[in-house]
Design a protein around this motif. Structure first.
Motif, PDB file in Angstrom:
ATOM      1  N   HIS A  52       0.950  -1.530  -0.289  1.00  0.00           N
ATOM      2  CA  HIS A  52       0.151   0.404  -0.162  1.00  0.00           C
ATOM      3  C   HIS A  52       0.274   1.604  -0.066  1.00  0.00           C
ATOM      4  N   GLU A  53      -0.040   2.469  -0.830  1.00  0.00           N
ATOM      5  CA  GLU A  53       1.190   3.367  -0.821  1.00  0.00           C
ATOM      6  C   GLU A  53      -0.460   4.177   0.740  1.00  0.00           C
ATOM      7  N   ILE A  54      -0.609   4.176   1.442  1.00  0.00           N
ATOM      8  CA  ILE A  54      -1.440   4.484   1.630  1.00  0.00           C
ATOM      9  C   ILE A  54      -0.696   4.334   3.771  1.00  0.00           C
ATOM     10  N   THR A  55      -1.062   4.484   4.540  1.00  0.00           N
ATOM     11  CA  THR A  55      -1.417   4.451   5.971  1.00  0.00           C
ATOM     12  C   THR A  55      -2.776   3.556   5.951  1.00  0.00           C
ATOM     13  N   ALA A  56      -2.329   2.770   7.564  1.00  0.00           N
ATOM     14  CA  ALA A  56      -3.527   1.742   7.870  1.00  0.00           C
ATOM     15  C   ALA A  56      -4.116   2.545   7.767  1.00  0.00           C
ATOM     16  N   ALA A  57      -4.200   3.894   9.031  1.00  0.00           N
ATOM     17  CA  ALA A  57      -4.964   4.820   9.347  1.00  0.00           C
ATOM     18  C   ALA A  57      -6.834   5.416   8.151  1.00  0.00           C
ATOM     19  N   GLU A  58      -5.798   5.670   6.730  1.00  0.00           N
ATOM     20  CA  GLU A  58      -6.489   5.215   5.877  1.00  0.00           C
ATOM     21  C   GLU A  58      -6.963   4.653   4.830  1.00  0.00           C
ATOM     22  N   LEU A  59      -6.170   3.307   5.225  1.00  0.00           N
ATOM     23  CA  LEU A  59      -7.617   1.780   5.031  1.00  0.00           C
ATOM     24  C   LEU A  59      -8.903   2.197   5.553  1.00  0.00           C
ATOM     25  N   LYS A  60      -9.446   1.731   5.058  1.00  0.00           N
ATOM     26  CA  LYS A  60     -11.451   1.878   5.416  1.00  0.00           C
ATOM     27  C   LYS A  60     -11.265   0.547   5.923  1.00  0.00           C
TER      28      LYS A  60
END
Length: 206
Positions: free
Chosen positions: A168-176
């Motif tokens: 992923h290129e997003i953080t865990a806090a940006e995941l749904k």
């Protein structure tokens, strides 16, 4: 038949997350928070601390108890913060202070030297009053990733905003939430735990 499971935490975020994870797999189960005294977490591993908390909750409530001990480990820091993750910036520090300290300590390191992983150990304890001889079981989950350079996202807590899971290129806090629940360290630990939880739940209900 409904099943009430005590989660040995006063953290509402964890209760909600466990309820989502468990509810998806065991719709008849309800997770409730622990309202008893907090034991001294003097273990030196995630497993030891999880068992300390689960044993205390089971003894205090007489119910099936779960406890998790989890944190983030950073490769170049010798797997710190580890079991000290929740109080990395001090016993009274909050999530933001912990994240800022860790990012400051890692400020001189660029990729690929920002490797890290979330680890979670979940302990299941069934008191003797519910099951002859009682029962204990420990499961572990690991979620590999990389430390971000700045916090991003609002769906998580703890170190979620600065942890980018592998792939992923997003953080865990940006995941749904549903995406995180499907692959997080807690989800992986619970997949290992589920057969044992279902087994003891059936024995208790019998």
């Amino acid at each position: 038949m409904s099943l009430e499971i005590v989660l040995a935490t006063h953290n509402a975020h964890k209760v909600a997350e466990f309820q989502r994870i468990i509810g998806e797999r065991m719709p008849h189960a309800t997770v409730v928070s622990y309202d008893g005294p907090e034991p001294v977490e003097d273990g030196v591993t995630f497993a030891e601390n999880a068992l300390i908390k689960a044993r205390a909750a089971a003894a205090h409530t007489g119910r099936i108890a779960l406890a998790d001990d989890s944190g983030i480990v950073v490769d170049v820091l010798g797997e710190a913060p580890g079991i000290l993750s929740a109080r990395w910036a001090g016993h009274k520090a909050g999530d933001e202070a912990n994240r800022r300290l860790l990012l400051d300590q890692m400020s001189d390191f660029a990729r690929p030297n920002r490797g890290a992983e979330f680890r979670c150990t979940i302990a299941l304890v069934v008191p003797e009053g519910l099951l002859a001889g009682g029962s204990e079981f420990v499961a572990e989950g690991r979620w590999r990733g990389t430390l971000a350079y700045e916090p991003r996202g609002s769906h998580g807590f703890g170190y979620d905003p600065i942890f980018e899971p592998d792939g992923h290129e997003i953080t865990a806090a940006e995941l749904k939430p549903e995406e995180k629940n499907a692959r997080s360290h807690r989800a992986l630990a619970f997949v290992e735990l589920l057969p044992e939880l279902e087994r003891v739940a059936a024995q208790v209900a019998a």
